[in-house]
Scaffold this motif. Structure first.
Motif, short mmCIF file in Angstrom:
data_model
loop_
_atom_site.label_atom_id
_atom_site.label_comp_id
_atom_site.label_asym_id
_atom_site.label_seq_id
_atom_site.Cartn_x
_atom_site.Cartn_y
_atom_site.Cartn_z
N ALA A 146 0.83 -1.21 0.00
CA ALA A 146 0.00 0.00 0.00
C ALA A 146 0.87 1.26 0.00
O ALA A 146 2.02 1.25 0.45
N ASN A 147 0.32 2.36 -0.50
CA ASN A 147 0.97 3.66 -0.48
C ASN A 147 0.54 4.38 0.79
O ASN A 147 -0.60 4.83 0.90
N PHE A 148 1.43 4.50 1.78
CA PHE A 148 1.02 5.08 3.05
C PHE A 148 2.18 5.81 3.72
O PHE A 148 3.36 5.58 3.42
N SER A 149 1.81 6.70 4.62
CA SER A 149 2.75 7.38 5.51
C SER A 149 2.17 7.28 6.92
O SER A 149 1.16 6.61 7.13
N ALA A 150 2.79 7.94 7.89
CA ALA A 150 2.34 7.80 9.28
C ALA A 150 2.42 9.13 10.00
O ALA A 150 3.17 10.03 9.63
N ILE A 151 1.63 9.23 11.06
CA ILE A 151 1.67 10.39 11.94
C ILE A 151 1.64 9.88 13.38
O ILE A 151 1.00 8.87 13.68
N THR A 152 2.40 10.53 14.25
CA THR A 152 2.41 10.15 15.66
C THR A 152 2.27 11.39 16.51
O THR A 152 2.72 12.49 16.13
N PHE A 153 1.63 11.23 17.66
CA PHE A 153 1.38 12.35 18.58
C PHE A 153 2.14 12.10 19.87
O PHE A 153 2.19 10.97 20.38
N ALA A 154 2.70 13.15 20.42
CA ALA A 154 3.44 13.05 21.67
C ALA A 154 3.01 14.16 22.62
O ALA A 154 2.76 15.28 22.19
N THR A 155 2.90 13.83 23.90
CA THR A 155 2.62 14.82 24.92
C THR A 155 3.92 15.19 25.62
O THR A 155 4.92 14.46 25.52
N PRO A 156 3.95 16.29 26.36
CA PRO A 156 5.21 16.72 26.99
C PRO A 156 5.78 15.69 27.96
O PRO A 156 6.99 15.56 28.09
N GLY A 157 4.92 14.95 28.66
CA GLY A 157 5.40 13.96 29.62
C GLY A 157 5.94 12.71 28.95
O GLY A 157 5.53 12.35 27.84
N ALA A 158 6.86 12.02 29.63
CA ALA A 158 7.48 10.83 29.06
C ALA A 158 6.48 9.71 28.84
O ALA A 158 6.62 8.90 27.91
N ASP A 159 5.42 9.64 29.68
CA ASP A 159 4.45 8.55 29.53
C ASP A 159 3.59 8.71 28.29
O ASP A 159 2.92 7.76 27.87
N GLY A 160 3.60 9.90 27.68
CA GLY A 160 2.82 10.12 26.47
C GLY A 160 3.68 10.34 25.23
O GLY A 160 3.20 10.85 24.22
N ASP A 161 4.94 9.98 25.32
CA ASP A 161 5.87 10.19 24.21
C ASP A 161 6.42 8.83 23.76
O ASP A 161 7.31 8.26 24.40
N GLU A 162 5.88 8.33 22.66
CA GLU A 162 6.34 7.04 22.12
C GLU A 162 6.98 7.23 20.75
O GLU A 162 6.97 6.33 19.91
N ARG A 163 7.54 8.42 20.54
CA ARG A 163 8.08 8.72 19.23
C ARG A 163 9.25 7.80 18.84
O ARG A 163 9.43 7.48 17.68
N HIS A 164 10.05 7.36 19.84
CA HIS A 164 11.17 6.49 19.50
C HIS A 164 10.69 5.15 18.96
O HIS A 164 11.31 4.56 18.07
N PHE A 165 9.54 4.66 19.48
CA PHE A 165 8.96 3.43 18.94
C PHE A 165 8.40 3.67 17.54
O PHE A 165 8.58 2.85 16.63
N ALA A 166 7.67 4.80 17.39
CA ALA A 166 7.08 5.11 16.08
C ALA A 166 8.16 5.29 15.02
O ALA A 166 8.01 4.86 13.87
N ARG A 167 9.29 5.91 15.39
CA ARG A 167 10.38 6.10 14.44
C ARG A 167 10.96 4.75 14.00
O ARG A 167 11.31 4.56 12.83
#
Length: 281
Positions: A146-167
């Motif tokens: 499929a032709n797709f991209s992704a978006i991830t959301f992060a909050t200021p606190g560490a418990d709401g920041d999963e950007r390293h997994f999403a990356r």
């Protein structure tokens, strides 16, 4: 006899109600306001929603207004209405199947579903948290081409920041990843929703996410895929039900004890507390 069938899929709702000598159906409440100028609250529904969170029935918060649930049909002969079940997941569960084959069967079912859902969508964006559910969706989209991209959301606190997994998932799938910092200032808990709904929901909290999608992609027509619903499939369960399932499937042995340990650890409880609650259940 008139029949309205709803596909067994999530997505846009379908509400219906009797009106004069007929019946009206709509996807949104504001489409019915000209026909029904005064809506009355169904207080029994409100009590039920408070007692049983996430138990979705065909009732809504508006008296006389029902939702045609996925996989059901509505029959109307001009006088009476009847509901029928057209599709149920229980019909597709093989109770006698060897548990060791479930993972293989689940993988192929997911791939077939993702391939069918993405085939007619030229551009897709995955709401990627980096967790198990959305990661499986992203990997499946990659496997079916499929032709797709992704978006991830992060909050200021560490418990709401999963950007390293999403990356990590985006890198593995070789896709573009848009990262959005979602601050508390985006949330207005007393703001009314942009569109009224006959069901309660976390409109104020999710409003910032909706706006972030608009900023990130503008007016581009993209289908949004995500892992919503995966918690139910992959066992995010705050109860002792997994322990009971393990005992029923394997007997009270090593595998049941391992499940007991895992459930106790996940619930921040002792093994003895989990065992006592299991015995009560």
């Amino acid at each position: 006899m008139r029949t309205i069938d709803r596909a067994p899929l999530t997505g846009m709702p379908l509400y219906w109600m009797r009106h004069d000598a007929g019946m009206v159906c709509a996807s949104h409440l504001d489409l019915l306001t000209d026909l029904v100028p005064m809506f009355a609250i169904d207080w029994e529904f409100v009590a039920h929603a408070l007692l049983f969170m996430n138990w979705r029935t065909d009732r809504t918060g508006i008296s006389g207004l029902s939702e045609l649930l996925p996989g059901t049909g509505l029959l109307f002969d001009g006088t009476r209405t009847n509901l029928r079940t057209n599709w149920s997941p229980w019909e597709h569960i093989a109770i006698d199947r060897d548990v060791s084959t479930h993972a293989h069967a689940l993988k192929h079912s997911i791939l077939r579903s993702v391939a069918a859902s993405s085939a007619s969508r030229p551009e897709i964006v995955v709401e990627l948290s980096g967790g198990l559910d959305s990661s499986i969706v992203a990997a499946s989209l990659k496997m079916v081409g499929a032709n797709f991209s992704a978006i991830t959301f992060a909050t200021p606190g560490a418990d709401g920041d999963e950007r390293h997994f999403a990356r990590a998932v985006a890198a593995r799938c070789e896709i573009e990843l848009v990262e959005i910092q979602h601050g508390d200032e985006e949330i207005d808990l007393i703001a009314p929703p942009d569109r009224l709904s006959p069901r309660p929901g976390a409109y104020s909290i999710l409003g910032g996410v909706d706006r972030a999608f608009s900023v990130a992609f503008g007016s581009r027509d993209r289908a949004i895929f995500g892992g919503i619903g995966g918690d139910s499939v992959f066992g995010l369960d705050g109860s002792v039900a997994p322990i009971l399932d393990a005992c029923a499937t394997f007997g009270f042995g090593r595998r049941a004890l391992e499940t007991l340990r895992d459930v106790a650890r996940a619930g921040d409880a002792t093994i003895w507390q989990a065992l006592r609650l299991s015995a009560r259940a």
